[in-house]
Scaffold this motif. Structure first.
Motif, PDB file in Angstrom:
ATOM      1  N   VAL A 136      18.181  25.428 -18.895  1.00  0.00           N
ATOM      2  CA  VAL A 136      17.611  26.708 -19.295  1.00  0.00           C
ATOM      3  C   VAL A 136      18.259  27.825 -18.482  1.00  0.00           C
ATOM      4  O   VAL A 136      18.319  27.759 -17.253  1.00  0.00           O
ATOM      5  CB  VAL A 136      16.072  26.729 -19.087  1.00  0.00           C
ATOM      6  CG1 VAL A 136      15.499  28.094 -19.430  1.00  0.00           C
ATOM      7  CG2 VAL A 136      15.406  25.638 -19.920  1.00  0.00           C
ATOM      8  N   ARG A 137      18.755  28.836 -19.191  1.00  0.00           N
ATOM      9  CA  ARG A 137      19.334  30.032 -18.556  1.00  0.00           C
ATOM     10  C   ARG A 137      18.298  31.140 -18.698  1.00  0.00           C
ATOM     11  O   ARG A 137      17.845  31.434 -19.803  1.00  0.00           O
ATOM     12  CB  ARG A 137      20.643  30.386 -19.273  1.00  0.00           C
ATOM     13  CG  ARG A 137      21.223  31.772 -18.953  1.00  0.00           C
ATOM     14  CD  ARG A 137      21.719  31.828 -17.526  1.00  0.00           C
ATOM     15  NE  ARG A 137      22.588  32.955 -17.275  1.00  0.00           N
ATOM     16  CZ  ARG A 137      22.180  34.173 -16.932  1.00  0.00           C
ATOM     17  NH1 ARG A 137      20.891  34.457 -16.858  1.00  0.00           N
ATOM     18  NH2 ARG A 137      23.064  35.116 -16.678  1.00  0.00           N
ATOM     19  N   LEU A 138      17.904  31.719 -17.552  1.00  0.00           N
ATOM     20  CA  LEU A 138      16.887  32.771 -17.595  1.00  0.00           C
ATOM     21  C   LEU A 138      17.391  33.970 -18.392  1.00  0.00           C
ATOM     22  O   LEU A 138      18.492  34.472 -18.151  1.00  0.00           O
ATOM     23  CB  LEU A 138      16.495  33.200 -16.181  1.00  0.00           C
ATOM     24  CG  LEU A 138      15.833  32.123 -15.306  1.00  0.00           C
ATOM     25  CD1 LEU A 138      15.437  32.714 -13.965  1.00  0.00           C
ATOM     26  CD2 LEU A 138      14.624  31.501 -15.987  1.00  0.00           C
ATOM     27  N   ALA A 139      16.574  34.417 -19.325  1.00  0.00           N
ATOM     28  CA  ALA A 139      16.935  35.546 -20.189  1.00  0.00           C
ATOM     29  C   ALA A 139      16.792  36.874 -19.450  1.00  0.00           C
ATOM     30  O   ALA A 139      15.958  37.002 -18.545  1.00  0.00           O
ATOM     31  CB  ALA A 139      16.035  35.542 -21.428  1.00  0.00           C
TER      32      ALA A 139
ATOM     33  N   LEU B  52      21.822  19.580 -30.508  1.00  0.00           N
ATOM     34  CA  LEU B  52      20.907  20.281 -29.608  1.00  0.00           C
ATOM     35  C   LEU B  52      19.598  20.589 -30.336  1.00  0.00           C
ATOM     36  O   LEU B  52      19.590  20.923 -31.507  1.00  0.00           O
ATOM     37  CB  LEU B  52      21.557  21.579 -29.115  1.00  0.00           C
ATOM     38  CG  LEU B  52      22.825  21.395 -28.268  1.00  0.00           C
ATOM     39  CD1 LEU B  52      23.498  22.734 -28.035  1.00  0.00           C
ATOM     40  CD2 LEU B  52      22.521  20.712 -26.948  1.00  0.00           C
ATOM     41  N   ARG B  53      18.529  20.469 -29.609  1.00  0.00           N
ATOM     42  CA  ARG B  53      17.210  20.714 -30.206  1.00  0.00           C
ATOM     43  C   ARG B  53      16.957  22.216 -30.350  1.00  0.00           C
ATOM     44  O   ARG B  53      17.418  23.000 -29.521  1.00  0.00           O
ATOM     45  CB  ARG B  53      16.108  20.107 -29.331  1.00  0.00           C
ATOM     46  CG  ARG B  53      16.230  18.609 -29.171  1.00  0.00           C
ATOM     47  CD  ARG B  53      15.077  18.037 -28.369  1.00  0.00           C
ATOM     48  NE  ARG B  53      15.197  18.287 -26.945  1.00  0.00           N
ATOM     49  CZ  ARG B  53      14.343  17.817 -26.024  1.00  0.00           C
ATOM     50  NH1 ARG B  53      13.316  17.085 -26.396  1.00  0.00           N
ATOM     51  NH2 ARG B  53      14.506  18.071 -24.746  1.00  0.00           N
TER      52      ARG B  53
ATOM     53  N   ARG C 218      20.687  29.636 -27.902  1.00  0.00           N
ATOM     54  CA  ARG C 218      21.371  28.981 -26.793  1.00  0.00           C
ATOM     55  C   ARG C 218      22.642  29.755 -26.477  1.00  0.00           C
ATOM     56  O   ARG C 218      23.209  30.390 -27.361  1.00  0.00           O
ATOM     57  CB  ARG C 218      21.722  27.531 -27.150  1.00  0.00           C
ATOM     58  CG  ARG C 218      20.496  26.613 -27.202  1.00  0.00           C
ATOM     59  CD  ARG C 218      20.891  25.206 -27.549  1.00  0.00           C
ATOM     60  NE  ARG C 218      19.742  24.331 -27.672  1.00  0.00           N
ATOM     61  CZ  ARG C 218      19.315  23.501 -26.722  1.00  0.00           C
ATOM     62  NH1 ARG C 218      19.943  23.447 -25.568  1.00  0.00           N
ATOM     63  NH2 ARG C 218      18.257  22.738 -26.906  1.00  0.00           N
ATOM     64  N   ASP C 219      23.088  29.671 -25.222  1.00  0.00           N
ATOM     65  CA  ASP C 219      24.330  30.362 -24.868  1.00  0.00           C
ATOM     66  C   ASP C 219      25.526  29.473 -25.170  1.00  0.00           C
ATOM     67  O   ASP C 219      25.375  28.361 -25.692  1.00  0.00           O
ATOM     68  CB  ASP C 219      24.304  30.846 -23.413  1.00  0.00           C
ATOM     69  CG  ASP C 219      24.303  29.702 -22.395  1.00  0.00           C
ATOM     70  OD1 ASP C 219      24.471  28.524 -22.797  1.00  0.00           O
ATOM     71  OD2 ASP C 219      24.135  29.979 -21.191  1.00  0.00           O
ATOM     72  N   ARG C 220      26.732  29.939 -24.839  1.00  0.00           N
ATOM     73  CA  ARG C 220      27.948  29.172 -25.193  1.00  0.00           C
ATOM     74  C   ARG C 220      28.061  27.848 -24.447  1.00  0.00           C
ATOM     75  O   ARG C 220      28.872  27.000 -24.796  1.00  0.00           O
ATOM     76  CB  ARG C 220      29.191  30.021 -24.963  1.00  0.00           C
ATOM     77  CG  ARG C 220      29.385  30.490 -23.536  1.00  0.00           C
ATOM     78  CD  ARG C 220      30.604  31.365 -23.441  1.00  0.00           C
ATOM     79  NE  ARG C 220      30.669  32.018 -22.147  1.00  0.00           N
ATOM     80  CZ  ARG C 220      31.761  32.482 -21.619  1.00  0.00           C
ATOM     81  NH1 ARG C 220      32.904  32.376 -22.264  1.00  0.00           N
ATOM     82  NH2 ARG C 220      31.755  33.070 -20.444  1.00  0.00           N
ATOM     83  N   TYR C 221      27.252  27.657 -23.399  1.00  0.00           N
ATOM     84  CA  TYR C 221      27.254  26.383 -22.668  1.00  0.00           C
ATOM     85  C   TYR C 221      26.154  25.441 -23.168  1.00  0.00           C
ATOM     86  O   TYR C 221      25.926  24.389 -22.582  1.00  0.00           O
ATOM     87  CB  TYR C 221      27.082  26.626 -21.165  1.00  0.00           C
ATOM     88  CG  TYR C 221      28.130  27.563 -20.591  1.00  0.00           C
ATOM     89  CD1 TYR C 221      29.457  27.154 -20.472  1.00  0.00           C
ATOM     90  CD2 TYR C 221      27.801  28.849 -20.193  1.00  0.00           C
ATOM     91  CE1 TYR C 221      30.426  28.010 -19.974  1.00  0.00           C
ATOM     92  CE2 TYR C 221      28.763  29.717 -19.688  1.00  0.00           C
ATOM     93  CZ  TYR C 221      30.071  29.283 -19.580  1.00  0.00           C
ATOM     94  OH  TYR C 221      31.033  30.133 -19.091  1.00  0.00           O
ATOM     95  N   GLY C 222      25.449  25.854 -24.214  1.00  0.00           N
ATOM     96  CA  GLY C 222      24.401  25.008 -24.788  1.00  0.00           C
ATOM     97  C   GLY C 222      23.061  25.127 -24.095  1.00  0.00           C
ATOM     98  O   GLY C 222      22.138  24.351 -24.364  1.00  0.00           O
TER      99      GLY C 222
ATOM    100  N   ASP D  48      19.566  31.473 -11.695  1.00  0.00           N
ATOM    101  CA  ASP D  48      19.138  31.694 -13.086  1.00  0.00           C
ATOM    102  C   ASP D  48      19.421  30.528 -14.031  1.00  0.00           C
ATOM    103  O   ASP D  48      19.318  30.665 -15.234  1.00  0.00           O
ATOM    104  CB  ASP D  48      19.743  32.987 -13.647  1.00  0.00           C
ATOM    105  CG  ASP D  48      21.253  33.046 -13.478  1.00  0.00           C
ATOM    106  OD1 ASP D  48      21.911  31.991 -13.566  1.00  0.00           O
ATOM    107  OD2 ASP D  48      21.788  34.146 -13.250  1.00  0.00           O
ATOM    108  N   THR D  49      19.760  29.362 -13.495  1.00  0.00           N
ATOM    109  CA  THR D  49      19.996  28.183 -14.344  1.00  0.00           C
ATOM    110  C   THR D  49      19.162  27.005 -13.841  1.00  0.00           C
ATOM    111  O   THR D  49      19.327  26.558 -12.704  1.00  0.00           O
ATOM    112  CB  THR D  49      21.488  27.802 -14.372  1.00  0.00           C
ATOM    113  OG1 THR D  49      22.247  28.940 -14.773  1.00  0.00           O
ATOM    114  CG2 THR D  49      21.752  26.674 -15.356  1.00  0.00           C
ATOM    115  N   PHE D  50      18.278  26.529 -14.711  1.00  0.00           N
ATOM    116  CA  PHE D  50      17.327  25.483 -14.351  1.00  0.00           C
ATOM    117  C   PHE D  50      17.516  24.253 -15.242  1.00  0.00           C
ATOM    118  O   PHE D  50      18.006  24.376 -16.364  1.00  0.00           O
ATOM    119  CB  PHE D  50      15.892  25.993 -14.566  1.00  0.00           C
ATOM    120  CG  PHE D  50      15.508  27.124 -13.654  1.00  0.00           C
ATOM    121  CD1 PHE D  50      14.484  26.967 -12.745  1.00  0.00           C
ATOM    122  CD2 PHE D  50      16.151  28.354 -13.708  1.00  0.00           C
ATOM    123  CE1 PHE D  50      14.109  28.011 -11.897  1.00  0.00           C
ATOM    124  CE2 PHE D  50      15.792  29.396 -12.877  1.00  0.00           C
ATOM    125  CZ  PHE D  50      14.768  29.227 -11.968  1.00  0.00           C
TER     126      PHE D  50
END
Length: 200
Positions: A88-91, A58-59, A127-131, A75-77
């Motif tokens: 991207v998961r909105l913070a 992952l970058r 990054r979250d647990r889903y990358g 919240d997931t794009f």
């Protein structure tokens, strides 16, 4: 006389024996033998195992610009950056899940804000647990998508992961005006909803 009978009897026996050998060699010696199942198993071609495709690392991304090509939920794009899609998961916020009340509304609102547009993502590189990259999305005309979702009543300020006073105030205004999900008497927070589903 007895000697002659013995000789002719033994002559017949020898002739029969020779005839038997001749028949054996003529019909059975060159006949194909059935190969044993064990041999057949050995002769079958062995399929080469496909090499496992290694996942690319992952970058590490902090600030980047890309086009919004997908919206999974509020919240997931999915954002196309440098020809590679990034999730991207909105913070700091949490939208209702798709199967929750107002989940589809949140997704639609997010889509209206920025689908197909070029946006800037700002992240700590986490990054979250889903990358997924965890960050804030801002459109080219300066709209902060994270804040707009809370302002419209389609997201909670995710206080477990944020101490933002701005988001706190925006959420309180949406609650007071009974906007979006705050129109419900007792809206269920998405983290509680997910916990309940995991129990079941």
């Amino acid at each position: 006389m007895a000697n002659r009978k013995r000789r002719s009897g033994s002559g017949i026996a020898v002739s029969l024996l020779m005839l038997g050998f001749a028949v054996y060699f003529a019909f059975f010696r060159n006949a194909p033998t059935n190969s044993s199942p064990e041999k057949e198993r050995l002769e079958k071609p062995v399929k080469a195992k496909k090499a496992k495709k290694e996942k690319e690392p992952l970058r590490y991304l902090t600030v980047f610009e890309g086009k919004v090509i997908g919206i999974k939920d509020g919240d997931t794009f999915e954002i196309l950056y440098d020809s590679i899609p990034e999730k991207v998961r909105l913070a700091e916020i949490d939208c209702p899940e798709k199967s929750q009340a107002f989940g589809k509304n949140a997704r639609q609102y997010a889509s209206d804000l920025c689908f197909g547009k070029t946006v800037t993502v700002t992240s700590t590189g986490k990054r979250d647990r889903y990358g997924r990259v965890v960050g804030t999305i801002v459109t080219q005309d300066g709209i902060n998508v994270n804040e707009e979702l809370v302002k419209a009543g389609f997201a909670w300020h995710y206080k477990q992961y944020s101490k933002s006073k701005t988001l706190d105030a925006i959420e309180q205004q949406a609650r007071d005006k009974k906007l979006g999900l705050w129109a419900d008497k007792n809206p269920e927070a998405p983290w509680e909803w997910r916990k309940e589903r995991r129990r079941k």
